[in-house]
Design a protein around this motif. Structure first.
Motif, PDB file in Angstrom:
ATOM      1  N   GLU A   1      23.024  18.273  51.181  1.00  0.00           N
ATOM      2  CA  GLU A   1      24.144  18.399  52.103  1.00  0.00           C
ATOM      3  C   GLU A   1      25.186  19.378  51.539  1.00  0.00           C
ATOM      4  N   ASN A   2      25.715  20.227  52.389  1.00  0.00           N
ATOM      5  CA  ASN A   2      26.760  21.196  52.001  1.00  0.00           C
ATOM      6  C   ASN A   2      26.252  22.366  51.170  1.00  0.00           C
TER       7      ASN A   2
ATOM      8  N   LYS B   1      25.143  25.688  51.161  1.00  0.00           N
ATOM      9  CA  LYS B   1      25.155  26.643  52.259  1.00  0.00           C
ATOM     10  C   LYS B   1      24.083  27.721  52.164  1.00  0.00           C
ATOM     11  N   ASP B   2      23.453  27.856  50.979  1.00  0.00           N
ATOM     12  CA  ASP B   2      22.424  28.892  50.848  1.00  0.00           C
ATOM     13  C   ASP B   2      21.049  28.429  51.320  1.00  0.00           C
TER      14      ASP B   2
ATOM     15  N   HIS C   1      18.873  26.306  54.128  1.00  0.00           N
ATOM     16  CA  HIS C   1      18.807  25.624  55.427  1.00  0.00           C
ATOM     17  C   HIS C   1      17.363  25.379  55.819  1.00  0.00           C
TER      18      HIS C   1
ATOM     19  N   ILE D   1      27.655  15.269  44.431  1.00  0.00           N
ATOM     20  CA  ILE D   1      28.934  15.645  43.820  1.00  0.00           C
ATOM     21  C   ILE D   1      30.031  15.373  44.834  1.00  0.00           C
ATOM     22  N   GLU D   2      30.866  14.406  44.528  1.00  0.00           N
ATOM     23  CA  GLU D   2      31.907  14.036  45.491  1.00  0.00           C
ATOM     24  C   GLU D   2      33.142  14.902  45.326  1.00  0.00           C
ATOM     25  N   HIS D   3      33.864  15.049  46.412  1.00  0.00           N
ATOM     26  CA  HIS D   3      35.146  15.766  46.408  1.00  0.00           C
ATOM     27  C   HIS D   3      35.033  17.151  45.786  1.00  0.00           C
ATOM     28  N   ALA D   4      33.938  17.820  46.043  1.00  0.00           N
ATOM     29  CA  ALA D   4      33.803  19.172  45.496  1.00  0.00           C
ATOM     30  C   ALA D   4      34.824  20.068  46.180  1.00  0.00           C
ATOM     31  N   HIS D   5      35.546  20.829  45.369  1.00  0.00           N
ATOM     32  CA  HIS D   5      36.540  21.731  45.947  1.00  0.00           C
ATOM     33  C   HIS D   5      35.892  23.026  46.401  1.00  0.00           C
ATOM     34  N   ARG D   6      34.785  23.355  45.777  1.00  0.00           N
ATOM     35  CA  ARG D   6      34.098  24.579  46.196  1.00  0.00           C
ATOM     36  C   ARG D   6      32.770  24.209  46.837  1.00  0.00           C
ATOM     37  N   ASN D   7      32.115  25.187  47.442  1.00  0.00           N
ATOM     38  CA  ASN D   7      30.845  24.937  48.079  1.00  0.00           C
ATOM     39  C   ASN D   7      29.765  24.807  47.013  1.00  0.00           C
TER      40      ASN D   7
ATOM     41  N   LEU E   1      22.683  25.897  41.708  1.00  0.00           N
ATOM     42  CA  LEU E   1      23.018  25.805  40.286  1.00  0.00           C
ATOM     43  C   LEU E   1      23.851  24.553  39.983  1.00  0.00           C
TER      44      LEU E   1
ATOM     45  N   ARG F   1      22.483  21.618  37.511  1.00  0.00           N
ATOM     46  CA  ARG F   1      23.225  21.153  36.333  1.00  0.00           C
ATOM     47  C   ARG F   1      23.477  19.651  36.399  1.00  0.00           C
TER      48      ARG F   1
ATOM     49  N   PRO G   1      23.504  32.599  42.546  1.00  0.00           N
ATOM     50  CA  PRO G   1      22.888  32.439  41.226  1.00  0.00           C
ATOM     51  C   PRO G   1      21.493  31.829  41.344  1.00  0.00           C
TER      52      PRO G   1
ATOM     53  N   SER H   1      31.528  18.962  56.113  1.00  0.00           N
ATOM     54  CA  SER H   1      32.248  19.930  55.296  1.00  0.00           C
ATOM     55  C   SER H   1      32.219  21.241  56.060  1.00  0.00           C
TER      56      SER H   1
ATOM     57  N   GLU I   1      19.943  26.525  62.145  1.00  0.00           N
ATOM     58  CA  GLU I   1      20.016  25.079  62.010  1.00  0.00           C
ATOM     59  C   GLU I   1      20.685  24.438  63.223  1.00  0.00           C
TER      60      GLU I   1
ATOM     61  N   SER J   1      28.149  37.156  41.243  1.00  0.00           N
ATOM     62  CA  SER J   1      28.184  35.740  40.861  1.00  0.00           C
ATOM     63  C   SER J   1      27.886  35.465  39.393  1.00  0.00           C
TER      64      SER J   1
ATOM     65  N   SER K   1      33.399  20.544  39.763  1.00  0.00           N
ATOM     66  CA  SER K   1      33.408  21.236  41.054  1.00  0.00           C
ATOM     67  C   SER K   1      34.814  21.227  41.651  1.00  0.00           C
TER      68      SER K   1
ATOM     69  N   LEU L   1      37.547  26.115  41.886  1.00  0.00           N
ATOM     70  CA  LEU L   1      36.976  26.996  42.896  1.00  0.00           C
ATOM     71  C   LEU L   1      36.086  28.067  42.267  1.00  0.00           C
TER      72      LEU L   1
END
Lengths: 419, 536, 403
Positions: free
Chosen positions: A146-147, A149-150, A152, A180-186, A190, A194, A253, B422, B478, C14, C27, C30
């Motif tokens: 989920e989330n 974006k690369d 689909h 990963i909860e509350h991720a600030h970035r997408n 990678l 990790r 990446p 999201s 999608e 990247s 995460s 940013l």
């Protein structure tokens, strides 16, 4: 500062690292100067040797090598035999570092599955990318997180079904909850890879895949099966879930590229290679056709690095080994002209994927990878070039990038190591 | 058969402006556009909202129109105009004798000019050449042409105006010397549509001559190619003009994150001469360097060209010397009643052009409603509460940009984003999120990723589509947005379109970017090889 | 005028995102590219700043890894300075940024009192409340700080060559003996050492915590002094990679007007200088202790960012009996004061875990590194002894010191 060593290698992509490691293994003192982390870290981590020749898919890259033009890097270094040796060598380096690399089951290339849902010919890939098992099954799940974006699954399945050999297979979309909860970035593959490297991440992945593993014999995943311990993690998942997992080739990446870079970097350190980062080589001192020193730019001036021989693996247009200006192209350290047409528009084809001059623009070298001047004579006797800085091939159209980087890097390291 | 009162041909600023004006006056109208909204010159210029200073000496009347319209657009199109002001700069190469007549001509046209101390000007614009000799402040601004046209379209829609994009007009039917209707082909589906009407307005810009050819007439429109260069970042805070007789390459216009340098003026043999030759780019750099000495160290994102629909009365000057004024033809004078053509002019005066034309049309139709386009804003300002809400779902830098871009649709997209688990940034360079892309892609006027790009700026930043195009086609596949092309073909077309802009400036930093793009799409994803291997 | 760094070189490849140690473990950040060159294209629109800017540790791994030469971290630091002009940094950040001032204050009190005062559970609780992690091992103030120690030290009188020493805050307050080790070595190599007390904090902690004006004041003072010595042809040496980096590349980036009139704002690297002394025969190492010693060396990120290699490691490798390996395990996670912050402590420890594991797995006890706060973090994370390479050099050369 002025430091002296046997061999200076410039660049830490696959070509530079292969050259440095090979030279160090032959007993030489090696300094590796690098400006940035090279492109291996963001690449797919698979070794494309030769997928297409003049736009036509090749059946066996080694057989096709014999038909390459004389100025192609593979032809210059002795063709299939040299390339095979380099591949075997890389396999052993990776095995020591914990990654098993797989050939295709039959002679010739793999057809790797990408996150675009396209198939790509490649010769050698980590076990976890080996798509052979897909041939024997009719059903597979295409998994994303989920989330992420690369990746689909809807796109991947739509695309895979457009290939004749896959059109009758049943694919299912599977979306795993994001760990990963509350991720600030997408989230990228990678990030998940990790996370999977940690015990709770591993547990999460196994648990989340379980329901799909019960229904489908094969699971297609983004490259998320761990980092340093990817091989173990992949083995463990496959056996615990009783499925075959195929990791898909992803955009930067690329994860698997970083896994391989970490392995090579460790091997370099163990072999005593002195690696200097943030070291941009800006020029060289040349005397009577021999390079004396290369110079790096530091905030307080220049540092000179002296050696008996030099291997230049600075990359091409992307990494700065090749510089361009309107109507002009040159190698960046020695300012070797690359004979670019004065009309810049003649460099490129109107079709983005057409055959273009710039794509194979690079340094002309002899069979020892030493640079040639306009008359075809060696102009720098103790300098060799490796990787994308070389001319005579189009890594993107041929799918030969990592193959040429590896084979020419290894070859340059061997020749320099023998001197 | 569809009925309406007026059919407008051409979805650029003028056509859409006319659609809005007529709709606001209560006249039923349908607009037909062969491509996407604003896909011609309205999105292919430097995006300068003229103060008029540029025309003051040569064409004082045009200059007066500019300053008046400039002030109107700042009011009605706030979301599309960056109120950045402008400098006119006398460089070392410019003739100081031009300064005085220019100041006087500006005063005459009603353009406020204010001398700025050179030192102060250099403090405000540190990238200017330190050797400049004089600087004046004028009320120039930058305007997002594409957005302004869209916001006009949104306003027109609210009043019942209708638009059909990707519809090419192939026949204008007449009966007894009077227009009867228009036939067009949907270029996406191949379907034909027939619309009967009382009036046809030809606002096809550089294509105007082709439209009147359908009824066997001629108009004096000469397409004139202007090449522009977009740089990767903003290196001036305000619009910078050369203080001289207007010429090539003498305007820098900053827009959000980029700067545009323009333009050239070359005779074009066809209206869609949108390829920018390297020769033009190099010429622009040579000239631009006079004002911005470091220009060559900045990265060129892309070069593009548009064609100005210059009006050339028989026997008068062409190209740079041609008038920037506009012209309306009532073709009843040539025996075809109910047909009007409008051409020439400038983007800045599109509203005025629309107003004048609509006055004529309304007179013909016997409609007495007043023009209100100068007083009513194109879209309503987003509420502070909505902005605050948006900040939760969009990256902080992008909130005002998204609000301005989307206009009427902003609250819808914010709600959409709020409802999503999201809202990932699909385009990280121009900060475009999935909610916005999905919304725009499902608009009936969107048929491809390129259409989405134009409205959202998707793929128009640093990486020129390298990352966002895969993500976007993935997201759209999608959520099953029905595009006519297969995902891979759509992606290839999108990249090819970007390629067109990269090619003329394929050196230095942009060549690096291009090689990264090839590494991703050819080397890693093999979308070149897949072309022949997949069924599409 | 607002300072801007041209973000044009970024091709969005990247690489920095892959190599950023903070992004690797959390995460919440940013990431370097998005906050750096990508956001920089929009900053002129003044649309506000992303909350996670404070997560950048300024460790420089983005710059080190960038193949295009983008000054990612400097873009972030300039943005932070700009942000802090409008939004005052916290009291906690003030404390962590102004270590030099605090060190000056505590120098008037006996150190055991001060250190007890800092380390006892009640003080730790108070520090925790303002946002300094109570789990962190804050460095301990030395019983005698460097200025006092230097003043009392008698250098040999027959020395003809001169050098200047710029100690930096860490050595001044927490590790004066490391500074004295350098003085001893330089004396032995025939150099008289000057220590001008006017030299003050290089500004790194000030700038990274958002106190731009204070950092600038210090830069003015320091550069003036540096210029005077440079004019006299006397090298000014530093032992601290972060101070060196600040002088060498951050001052010109943050305060270009100050750097404009100087050919170079760089200090000389004390390790390179000592290596030169050895190579020139000024410092004789043939008499050094030859007992076997295994050392695992950690290269501080701020040294890696300088592109000069590892002169400290080179020195160790010249010593007979010494076997020195490079840990090559990335950032230790402390980044000056970053890892002491309550909300960053776990991030710092997670970043450092690779290094800690590498050290533990190597089976080597003795760790060496040039950076003071790296040393604090390594000791905190491994329990192993960790010293400056020059301290180890002195130990091997100085018959009087006990092993």
């Amino acid at each position: 500062m002025n430091r002296k060593t046997d061999i200076v290698v410039v660049g830490s992509g696959l070509a530079g690292m292969s050259a440095a490691l090979t030279a160090a293994q032959s007993g030489k003192k090696v300094t590796l100067l690098t400006h940035g982390a090279g492109t291996l870290a963001i690449s797919s981590g698979c070794i494309d040797v030769l997928g297409y020749l003049n736009g036509v898919r090749v059946a066996d890259p080694f057989e096709s090598m014999a038909t390459l033009p004389a100025e192609h890097p593979y032809s210059l270094i002795g063709g299939a035999e040299t390339v095979r040796e380099a591949i075997d060598w890389l396999k052993s380096v990776c095995r020591k570092g914990g990654i098993d690399m797989a050939h295709a089951a039959e002679e010739g290339n793999h057809t790797l599955i990408t996150v675009m849902g396209t198939l790509k010919p490649s010769y050698l890939c980590p076990d976890s990318f080996n798509p052979d098992c897909l041939k024997d099954v009719h059903r597979a799940a295409v998994v994303t997180v989920e989330n992420m974006k690369d990746v689909h699954p809807g796109l991947i399945i739509d695309q895979l079904h457009r290939y004749a050999e896959l059109s009758d297979k049943e694919f299912m979309e599977a979306v795993l909850p994001c760990p990963i909860e509350h991720a600030h970035r997408n989230i990228t593959p990678l990030d998940i890879a990790r996370h999977v490297e940690t015990p709770e991440g591993m547990k999460w992945l196994e648990k989340s895949l379980m329901p799909y593993a019960k229904l489908y014999p094969v699971l297609l995943l983004p490259p998320i099966c761990g980092m340093k311990h990817s091989q173990q993690i992949w083995n463990q998942l496959c056996s615990a879930l009783k499925v075959k997992i195929i990791e898909m080739v992803s955009i930067p990446p690329g994860v698997a590229g970083l896994r391989m870079r970490d392995v090579l970097k460790k091997a370099l350190n163990a072999a005593g290679v002195y690696m200097v980062e943030s070291a941009e080589v800006v020029r060289a001192e040349v005397e009577e056709g021999r390079c004396k020193t290369v110079h790096t730019l530091t905030a307080s001036g220049e540092d000179a690095w002296e050696a008996d021989s030099f291997i230049i693996a600075t990359g091409g247009l992307l990494s700065g080994g090749i510089s361009t200006a309107p109507g002009k192209a040159w190698e960046s350290i020695f300012q070797l002209s690359l004979d670019a047409p004065a009309d810049t528009e003649a460099w490129s084809s109107p079709d983005i994927f057409g055959s273009s001059f710039f794509a194979s623009m690079g340094v002309k070298v002899n069979h020892e990878l030493k640079p040639l001047n306009g008359e075809g004579n060696v102009c720098l006797d103790n300098v060799r070039f490796a990787g994308r800085v070389l001319g005579g091939y189009d890594f993107a159209a041929e799918k030969s990038g990592n193959g040429v980087a590896l084979a020419t890097g290894r070859y340059a390291g061997m020749l320099a190591g023998k001197e | 058969m569809k009925h309406t009162t007026v059919v407008i041909i051409g979805g650029g600023a003028t056509g859409i402006g006319i659609l809005r004006d007529l709709s606001m006056r209560g006249v039923k109208a349908v607009l037909l556009e062969q491509g996407g909204i604003a896909s011609g010159a309205s999105s292919r210029f430097h995006g300068l909202l003229h103060s008029g200073g540029r025309y003051a000496v040569k064409d004082n009347e045009a200059a007066r129109e500019c300053i008046e319209e400039n002030m109107i657009l700042r009011r009605i199109g706030r979301e599309c105009v960056e109120e950045s002001e402008g400098f006119f700069v006398l460089s070392q190469q410019d003739d100081p004798a031009y300064e005085k007549p220019w100041v006087e001509a500006c005063a005459k046209a009603g353009i406020k000019t204010e001398p700025v101390d050179v030192k102060e000007a250099l403090r405000l614009e540190p990238n200017l050449d330190p050797g400049i000799k004089a600087v004046y402040r004028v009320p120039d601004s930058s305007v997002d042409g594409f957005r302004l046209v869209w916001h006009n379209a949104m306003s027109a829609r609210r009043y019942g105006g209708e638009m059909l994009t990707h519809h090419e007009v192939f026949a204008i039917d007449q009966e007894g010397g009077k227009v009867k209707g228009v036939r067009a082909r949907n270029l996406v589906t191949g379907e034909e549509v027939c619309i009967s009407c009382d009036v046809v307005v030809n606002a096809a810009g550089s294509w105007a001559a082709k439209v009147v050819e359908l009824v066997g007439l001629e108009v004096g429109v000469q397409p004139d190619r202007g090449t522009l260069v977009a740089f990767n970042h903003r290196f001036t805070s305000r619009v910078i003009n050369r203080l001289h007789m207007s010429s090539d390459g003498d305007i820098f216009v900053p827009h959000g994150s980029i700067t545009i340098l323009g333009t050239t003026s070359f005779h074009a043999d066809r209206p869609d001469a949108h390829e920018a030759p390297t020769e033009d780019v190099l010429k622009l750099l040579d000239i631009g360097e006079v004002l911005i000495p470091n220009l060559r160290s900045y990265r060129i994102l892309r070069a593009f060209a548009g064609t100005r629909p210059l009006y050339v009365a028989k026997g008068s000057a062409a190209g740079r010397a041609a008038s920037r004024g506009f012209h309306i033809s009532d073709h009843s004078e040539e025996g075809l009643d109910g047909m009007f053509s409008i051409f020439g002019g400038k983007f800045t005066t599109y509203r005025l052009m629309a107003e004048k034309l609509c006055d004529l049309v309304c007179e013909k139709l016997g409609v007495h409603a007043e023009c209100r386009t100068a007083v009513e804003p194109l879209i309503a300002d987003p509420s502070p509460a909505m902005m605050e809400k948006a900040a939760k779902y969009f990256p902080v830098h992008s909130v005002p940009l998204v609000a301005n871009r989307l206009g009427d649709a902003f609250p819808i997209v914010v709600e959409k984003a709020a409802a999503m688990k999201s809202n990932p940034l699909l385009c990280e360079c121009e900060m475009v999120t999935r909610a916005e892309i999905e919304y725009v892609a499902s608009d009936p006027s969107s048929h491809s990723m390129t259409d989405v790009r134009l409205r959202t700026r998707l793929g128009m930043g640093t990486c020129q589509g390298t990352y966002c195009s895969l993500r976007t086609i993935g997201a759209l596949t999608e959520c099953r947005v029905p595009f006519p092309l297969s995902p891979a073909d759509n992606l290839r077309d999108f990249l090819q379109e970007r390629w067109k802009g990269l090619r003329p400036a394929l050196w230095g930093l942009q060549a690096r970017e291009m090689e990264l793009g090839r590494a991703v799409y050819a080397a890693t994803l093999n979308i070149d090889g897949a072309r022949d291997e997949q069924k599409n | 005028m607002k300072r801007r760094i041209n973000p044009d070189k970024c091709v969005a490849c990247s690489t920095c995102v892959v190599q950023c140690p903070v992004a690797e473990v959390t995460s919440k950040f940013l990431g370097p590219r998005m906050l750096g060159p990508a956001s920089e294209r929009f900053r002129m629109l003044n649309a506000g700043e992303d909350d996670s800017l404070s997560y950048c540790a300024n460790c420089k791994n983005c710059d080190i890894s960038c193949p295009q030469g983008v000054e990612v971290s400097n873009i972030n630091m300039l943005a932070r300075a700009e942000y802090c002009r409008e939004n005052r940094p916290s009291f906690r950040d003030w404390i962590l940024a102004h270590g030099e001032l605090e060190a000056k204050l505590v120098s008037y009190f006996p150190s055991f009192l001060v250190n007890f005062g800092m380390a006892n559970p009640i003080s730790k609780q108070i520090l925790d409340m303002v946002g300094v992690s109570k789990k962190a091992d804050l460095p301990k103030f030395a019983s005698k700080q460097f200025p006092a120690m230097f003043k009392e030290y008698k250098q040999p009188e027959n020395l003809t060559k001169r050098v200047v020493f710029y100690p930096g805050c860490f050595i001044k307050a927490y590790a004066p003996q490391t500074g004295m080790d350098l003085v001893w070595l330089l004396n032995k190599a025939g150099y008289k050492v000057e220590y001008p007390e006017v030299f003050c904090c290089c500004g790194t902690p000030l700038y990274t915590n958002g106190f731009e004006a204070d950092a600038r004041k210090n830069a003015v003072k320091n550069l003036e002094e540096l210029a005077a010595w440079r004019k006299a042809g006397i090298p000014v040496l530093s032992l601290c990679p972060s101070c060196q980096l600040m002088f060498k590349s951050e001052i010109p980036a943050f305060f270009p007007d100050l750097a404009e009139n100087m050919e170079s704002t760089a200090l000389d690297d004390a390790m390179e200088f000592i290596l030169g002394c050895i190579n020139r025969g000024e410092l004789d190492i043939s008499e050094a202790d030859t007992s076997p010693l295994d050392i695992i060396y950690h290269a501080p990120c701020h040294l890696r960012a300088q592109g000069i290699g590892f002169p400290g490691l080179d020195i160790l490798r010249l010593l007979p009996g010494v076997h020195a390996v490079n840990a090559d395990a990335g950032c230790c996670g402390i980044s000056g004061s970053y890892g002491f912050k309550k909300e960053k402590y776990d991030i710092g420890m997670a970043i450092g875990s690779k290094l800690f594991d590498t050290i533990k797995d190597s089976g080597i006890r003795q760790v060496a590194t040039e950076c003071g706060t790296c040393k604090v973090q390594i000791i905190h994370g491994t329990g192993n002894p960790c010293d400056h390479p020059l301290t180890i050099l002195r130990r091997r050369l100085d018959k009087k010191t006990t092993k």
